[in-house]
Design a protein around this motif. Structure first.
Motif, PDB file in Angstrom:
ATOM      1  N   GLN A 110      59.984 -26.670  15.680  1.00 23.43           N
ATOM      2  CA  GLN A 110      59.688 -28.096  15.515  1.00 23.43           C
ATOM      3  C   GLN A 110      58.297 -28.258  14.897  1.00 23.43           C
ATOM      4  N   ILE A 111      58.163 -29.287  14.084  1.00 26.57           N
ATOM      5  CA  ILE A 111      56.868 -29.583  13.478  1.00 26.57           C
ATOM      6  C   ILE A 111      55.971 -30.179  14.555  1.00 26.57           C
ATOM      7  N   ASP A 112      54.824 -29.526  14.811  1.00 26.66           N
ATOM      8  CA  ASP A 112      53.930 -30.019  15.862  1.00 26.66           C
ATOM      9  C   ASP A 112      52.603 -30.545  15.325  1.00 26.66           C
ATOM     10  N   GLU A 113      52.380 -30.403  14.005  1.00 32.68           N
ATOM     11  CA  GLU A 113      51.159 -30.959  13.418  1.00 32.68           C
ATOM     12  C   GLU A 113      51.394 -31.242  11.945  1.00 32.68           C
ATOM     13  N   LEU A 114      50.906 -32.408  11.501  1.00 30.28           N
ATOM     14  CA  LEU A 114      50.979 -32.818  10.101  1.00 30.28           C
ATOM     15  C   LEU A 114      49.621 -33.346   9.660  1.00 30.28           C
ATOM     16  N   LYS A 115      49.167 -32.883   8.489  1.00 30.65           N
ATOM     17  CA  LYS A 115      47.962 -33.420   7.855  1.00 30.65           C
ATOM     18  C   LYS A 115      48.331 -33.729   6.416  1.00 30.65           C
ATOM     19  N   ILE A 116      47.881 -34.878   5.928  1.00 29.62           N
ATOM     20  CA  ILE A 116      48.180 -35.273   4.554  1.00 29.62           C
ATOM     21  C   ILE A 116      46.882 -35.648   3.853  1.00 29.62           C
ATOM     22  N   PHE A 117      46.741 -35.143   2.618  1.00 28.64           N
ATOM     23  CA  PHE A 117      45.586 -35.432   1.778  1.00 28.64           C
ATOM     24  C   PHE A 117      46.108 -36.144   0.534  1.00 28.64           C
ATOM     25  N   VAL A 118      45.448 -37.246   0.141  1.00 28.53           N
ATOM     26  CA  VAL A 118      45.939 -38.086  -0.955  1.00 28.53           C
ATOM     27  C   VAL A 118      44.899 -38.162  -2.067  1.00 28.53           C
ATOM     28  N   ARG A 119      45.369 -38.158  -3.298  1.00 28.02           N
ATOM     29  CA  ARG A 119      44.550 -38.353  -4.484  1.00 28.02           C
ATOM     30  C   ARG A 119      45.364 -39.109  -5.508  1.00 28.02           C
ATOM     31  N   PRO A 120      44.848 -39.651  -6.537  1.00 22.76           N
ATOM     32  CA  PRO A 120      43.440 -39.914  -6.767  1.00 22.76           C
ATOM     33  C   PRO A 120      42.945 -41.064  -5.897  1.00 22.76           C
ATOM     34  N   PHE A 121      41.649 -41.287  -5.952  1.00 26.92           N
ATOM     35  CA  PHE A 121      41.031 -42.284  -5.081  1.00 26.92           C
ATOM     36  C   PHE A 121      41.655 -43.673  -5.219  1.00 26.92           C
ATOM     37  N   PRO A 122      41.976 -44.166  -6.423  1.00 26.02           N
ATOM     38  CA  PRO A 122      42.616 -45.488  -6.514  1.00 26.02           C
ATOM     39  C   PRO A 122      43.956 -45.542  -5.763  1.00 26.02           C
ATOM     40  N   ALA A 123      44.702 -44.442  -5.779  1.00 23.38           N
ATOM     41  CA  ALA A 123      45.966 -44.407  -5.039  1.00 23.38           C
ATOM     42  C   ALA A 123      45.715 -44.436  -3.537  1.00 23.38           C
ATOM     43  N   LEU A 124      44.716 -43.668  -3.082  1.00 27.65           N
ATOM     44  CA  LEU A 124      44.375 -43.686  -1.665  1.00 27.65           C
ATOM     45  C   LEU A 124      43.917 -45.081  -1.243  1.00 27.65           C
TER      46      LEU A 124
END
Length: 170
Positions: A110-124
């Motif tokens: 089972q998935i027990d941890e998720l981290k998400i990083f987003v780019r570019p800055f205007p999209a974030l």
């Protein structure tokens, strides 16, 4: 990119990752919920101050995420032990977004941890102006969601505007 890769590993981590990618491409939060550990932790891509804990809360968050993203497509994952990583592209309010997902799978698959990083800055910034008001409204009511929109949306507009003009000066 297709999520069906016959050469992919059949380890529990690979199986969970492939299923997560397929569920995300379909926008199926219920299928995501089936992959999560009861005590899963989702780290916000927008702030270190917020994490979402527990299967029900993370599944509800995915319903919100899938409601604001369009055209989500994933890439093949990278693997290291029980951790996996993959990227996805989507649009939020017409702004192209690229994200990188890091996940960990427990001994039960089972998935027990998720981290998400987003780019570019205007999209974030656009995601920041779109997702928190929706999550706030769901968790704390429509008035709080409206306040979150009033607070977050100006940043999104300012960053997208700066992104249009600043490259001319570089």
């Amino acid at each position: 990119m297709s999520v069906a890769d016959p050469a992919a590993s059949t380890s529990p981590a690979s199986t969970a990752t492939q299923a997560l990618r397929a569920a995300a491409e379909r926008g199926d939060a219920d299928a995501v919920a089936d992959l999560l550990a009861p005590d899963v932790v989702f780290h916000s891509p927008m702030t270190e101050r917020v994490t979402f804990v527990g299967r029900e809360e993370v599944a509800a968050l995915h319903r919100d995420i899938f409601a604001v993203l369009d055209g989500l497509e994933t890439t093949d994952p990278l693997a290291l032990g029980d951790s996996r990583s993959f990227s996805f592209r989507a649009q939020v309010r017409g702004v192209e977004l690229e994200a990188h997902v890091l996940l960990h799978v427990n001994e039960q698959g089972q998935i027990d941890e998720l981290k998400i990083f987003v780019r570019p800055f205007p999209a974030l910034a656009t995601l920041f102006g779109t997702l928190p008001p929706r999550v706030s409204a769901r968790r704390r009511g429509p008035l709080t969601g409206t306040v979150a929109a009033i607070v977050t949306w100006p940043l999104a507009v300012a960053v997208r505007t700066a992104d249009r003009f600043t490259p001319r000066f570089l």
